[in-house]
Structures are given as structure tokens and as C-alpha cells.
Write an enzyme that holds these catalytic residues in place. Structure first.
Site, PDB file in Angstrom:
ATOM      1  N   SER A 195      -0.078  -8.780   1.841  1.00  0.00           N
ATOM      2  CA  SER A 195      -1.534  -8.690   1.856  1.00  0.00           C
ATOM      3  C   SER A 195      -1.975  -8.405   3.283  1.00  0.00           C
ATOM      4  CB  SER A 195      -2.124 -10.031   1.402  1.00  0.00           C
ATOM      5  OG  SER A 195      -3.479 -10.114   1.777  1.00  0.00           O
ATOM      6  N   HIS A 218       0.845  -1.208   0.000  1.00  0.00           N
ATOM      7  CA  HIS A 218       0.000   0.000   0.000  1.00  0.00           C
ATOM      8  C   HIS A 218       0.878   1.255   0.000  1.00  0.00           C
ATOM      9  CE1 HIS A 218      -2.907  -2.772   2.289  1.00  0.00           C
ATOM     10  NE2 HIS A 218      -3.589  -2.422   1.232  1.00  0.00           N
TER      11      HIS A 218
HETATM   12  P1  AMP Z   1      -6.604  -3.636  -0.400  1.00  0.00           P
HETATM   13  O1  AMP Z   1      -6.405  -2.819   0.839  1.00  0.00           O
HETATM   14  O2  AMP Z   1      -6.223  -5.057  -0.254  1.00  0.00           O
HETATM   15  O3  AMP Z   1      -7.981  -3.436  -0.994  1.00  0.00           O
HETATM   16  O4  AMP Z   1      -5.590  -3.049  -1.472  1.00  0.00           O
HETATM   17  C1  AMP Z   1      -5.571  -1.694  -1.804  1.00  0.00           C
HETATM   18  C2  AMP Z   1      -4.688  -1.511  -3.006  1.00  0.00           C
HETATM   19  O5  AMP Z   1      -3.366  -1.940  -2.715  1.00  0.00           O
HETATM   20  C3  AMP Z   1      -5.159  -2.345  -4.209  1.00  0.00           C
HETATM   21  O6  AMP Z   1      -4.995  -1.584  -5.394  1.00  0.00           O
HETATM   22  C4  AMP Z   1      -4.220  -3.518  -4.162  1.00  0.00           C
HETATM   23  O7  AMP Z   1      -4.036  -4.137  -5.426  1.00  0.00           O
HETATM   24  C5  AMP Z   1      -2.938  -2.875  -3.675  1.00  0.00           C
HETATM   25  N1  AMP Z   1      -2.076  -3.881  -3.089  1.00  0.00           N
HETATM   26  C6  AMP Z   1      -2.426  -4.853  -2.208  1.00  0.00           C
HETATM   27  N2  AMP Z   1      -1.368  -5.647  -1.928  1.00  0.00           N
HETATM   28  C7  AMP Z   1      -0.334  -5.176  -2.657  1.00  0.00           C
HETATM   29  C8  AMP Z   1       1.030  -5.577  -2.828  1.00  0.00           C
HETATM   30  N3  AMP Z   1       1.534  -6.633  -2.189  1.00  0.00           N
HETATM   31  N4  AMP Z   1       1.817  -4.853  -3.662  1.00  0.00           N
HETATM   32  C9  AMP Z   1       1.311  -3.779  -4.321  1.00  0.00           C
HETATM   33  N5  AMP Z   1       0.027  -3.353  -4.212  1.00  0.00           N
HETATM   34  C10 AMP Z   1      -0.784  -4.043  -3.399  1.00  0.00           C
END
Ligand code: AMP
Length: 282
Positions: free
Chosen positions: A187, A37
Site C-alpha cells: 500500500s 500498482h
Molecule cells: P491506489 O493508488 O491506492 O488508489 O491504488 C490504485 C490501484 O492499485 C487500485 O485499483 C488498488 O486496488 C490497486 N492496488 C493497491 N494496492 C495493491 C496491491 N497491494 N496489490 C494489487 N493492487 C493494488
């Protein structure tokens, strides 16, 4: 650092600071922030006059109530991580009411088939929930550039389709996957894994990279068989799906075509915690 829980106040503030030609970068998240993030935030800061991050665990994109209930919510430490990058980042952490105004339901979208593949098959209604919340967030923030991770590659393609079909004026910027030293894709759900489970989960990326190598010489079907057999050797990880699909349409690969770009997608359960990952096969 300014924290908003209310869209009217956020919009007013954005109007007050925006001058002609100033750009707003936007990073939508569900919180429990990690370095992945933060890499999106850094990219936004580098390329925009203002950066907004949203932190919102969106109920309509969860098909599994237990997953929604157990999703990590760590606003205080998220704020500290954001501050460590820049004090100028605006945080929007709305309530469900602020987003849904009493009607916590998804709009129904036609993403031209993208929504029926992979995650769409296993998480009914997921992409309608994603489309609904991202469209609302775009309306509220009105960003110039919005940053999304390749980690959720199908979501990224869905957002591009949403922007195209709804004629939303925003540039969707694709950002690379951040991984732990052992290869596990970062994640928020990793927070629910024990140290041993995290170590075991390193095999996901290991098998993906082996699949990538095999894809150079083997058919899609035999790469899929290889992956299934490999996971049979790791009963601590339950394979939900492994798919090789064409990047634009996300249609499953039967026979390789020379001018197409393919990508492998995987979803597994580690002790009931669902993890996804992806790798380009270029
Ligand atoms: P989330 O909080 O899981 O909904 O993710 C928010 C944003 O961060 C989304 O655009 C995800 O694709 C991105 N994201 C999540 N994990 C990663 C990662 N390991 N590397 C890069 N971006 C990520």
C-alpha cells in the site's frame, strides 16, 4: 514515455494514436507506486495496444484532511518505476483544476447499498469521491479495459456498479493483491510506516489467514470474536473493523448460506496510519 498534466492534450494524443480496434488499458492510481500498482500496469500492457496510468491524489475521496495532506506524493520516482516497465506507457498526472474545473465537489451516487457498508460507514463521502473521479477519468481516457486491485474489494464492486448504472463502456478487470514477503498487503500508505511498524503490521494478514481457516468450521460471529481477541493481544495495532460479508452485496454475514461467497474485510490503524486488507473465504 509521455507525461500529460492536461486532459485536452491527453485526449488529443489518444485520438491521434488510436486506429480502429486498438485497445486502451487504463490503470487509475494515487501514485507512490509499488509492485501492486506495477502488476496492474503489466497486465494492461500485455492485453492492450496502449496503456495509460493516472496519478492523482483525489481530494474528494478523503474524509480526513490529515490523511490527504500526508498522503505520499512521489511523482519523480513513480515516473522512473513506470519507465522501468515500458517507455510506451502514457502518464496522466493532472492538477485538481484539470479534473474538477473549479468545483472540487463530489457527485452523489446510489450504489445500491454497497456504499453504506464497511469503508462507507467509516469514511463518510468516500465512495462518492471515488465514483466522481473514476467517472471523470473514464470520460477522459475512454479505456477499453480498466484495471483495479482486489485489495480495495469494496471499491472494485462500487466501480462495477458505477459502470453498470452509468452505462459506461469499459471492462473492469480485477487484479490480485500483491503482498510483502511478511504478508503485509502493499500500500502507498506503508511508506509512512517505520521498519518496526511494518514488521508489526504483518499480524494483519496472519490473523486474516487464521480467520479464513476458522471460517470453515465456525460461525461468522465466533470468527469475528476470535479476530477481536487476537487484536487485543496487539495493542500497537488498533482494530477499526473486521467484517465478514457476502462478496456481491457486501452485506454482513449473520449465518452462512451455502451458495454464497464470503470475504473478510479489515481496517486497522498502525500509529494513526490507516491500513485495509481483505481475504476471500472460499
Ligand atoms: P491506489 O493508488 O491506492 O488508489 O491504488 C490504485 C490501484 O492499485 C487500485 O485499483 C488498488 O486496488 C490497486 N492496488 C493497491 N494496492 C495493491 C496491491 N497491494 N496489490 C494489487 N493492487 C493494488
Amino acid at each position: 514515455m509521455l507525461l500529460f498534466n492536461n486532459k485536452v492534450q491527453l485526449t488529443k494524443h489518444l485520438q491521434s494514436i488510436s486506429v480502429s480496434n486498438s485497445s486502451i488499458g487504463f490503470v487509475p492510481t494515487m501514485g507512490a507506486l509499488h509492485l501492486g500498482h506495477l502488476s496492474l500496469l503489466e497486465k494492461s500492457i500485455q492485453n492492450n495496444n496502449h496503456t495509460v496510468i493516472s496519478i492523482f491524489v483525489n481530494p474528494t475521496q478523503f474524509n480526513n484532511p490529515e490523511d490527504l495532506e500526508k498522503y505520499p506524493r512521489t511523482l519523480e520516482s513513480d515516473i522512473q518505476k513506470i519507465k522501468s516497465i515500458s517507455d510506451a506507457i502514457l502518464i496522466y498526472a493532472p492538477t485538481v483544476e484539470d479534473i474538477y474545473e473549479g468545483n472540487t465537489a463530489s457527485q452523489s451516487f446510489d450504489f445500491e447499498g454497497l456504499e453504506h457498508q464497511m469503508e462507507g460507514k467509516f469514511r463518510a463521502g468516500h465512495f462518492d469521491g471515488v465514483g466522481t473521479v473514476v467517472k471523470r477519468l473514464f470520460e477522459i481516457v475512454n479505456p477499453t479495459n480498466a484495471y483495479f486491485g482486489e485489495k480495495d474489494f469494496q471499491q472494485l464492486q462500487i466501480i462495477k456498479k458505477l459502470v453498470e448504472k452509468e452505462k459506461i463502456s469499459v471492462n473492469v478487470i480485477e487484479c490480485p493483491i500483491y503482498r510483502e514477503a511478511n504478508g503485509l498487503a502493499m500500500s502507498s500508505r506503508n511508506e509512512r510506516l517505520t521498519a518496526i511498524e511494518k514488521e508489526n503490521a504483518a499480524v494483519i494478514y496472519k490473523i486474516l489467514t487464521q480467520a479464513k481457516k476458522l471460517f470453515l468450521t465456525e460461525t461468522c460471529a465466533s470468527v469475528k470474536d476470535f479476530v477481536t481477541e487476537e487484536f487485543n493481544k496487539h495493542p500497537e495495532i488498533e482494530l477499526e473493523y473486521f467484517e465478514i460479508a457476502e462478496e456481491e452485496t457486501l452485506i454482513s454475514c449473520d449465518s452462512k448460506e451455502l451458495n454464497k461467497n464470503y470475504r473478510a474485510f479489515i481496517a486497522v490503524f498502525v500509529n494513526k496510519i490507516r491500513l485495509i486488507d481483505t481475504i476471500s473465504l472460499k
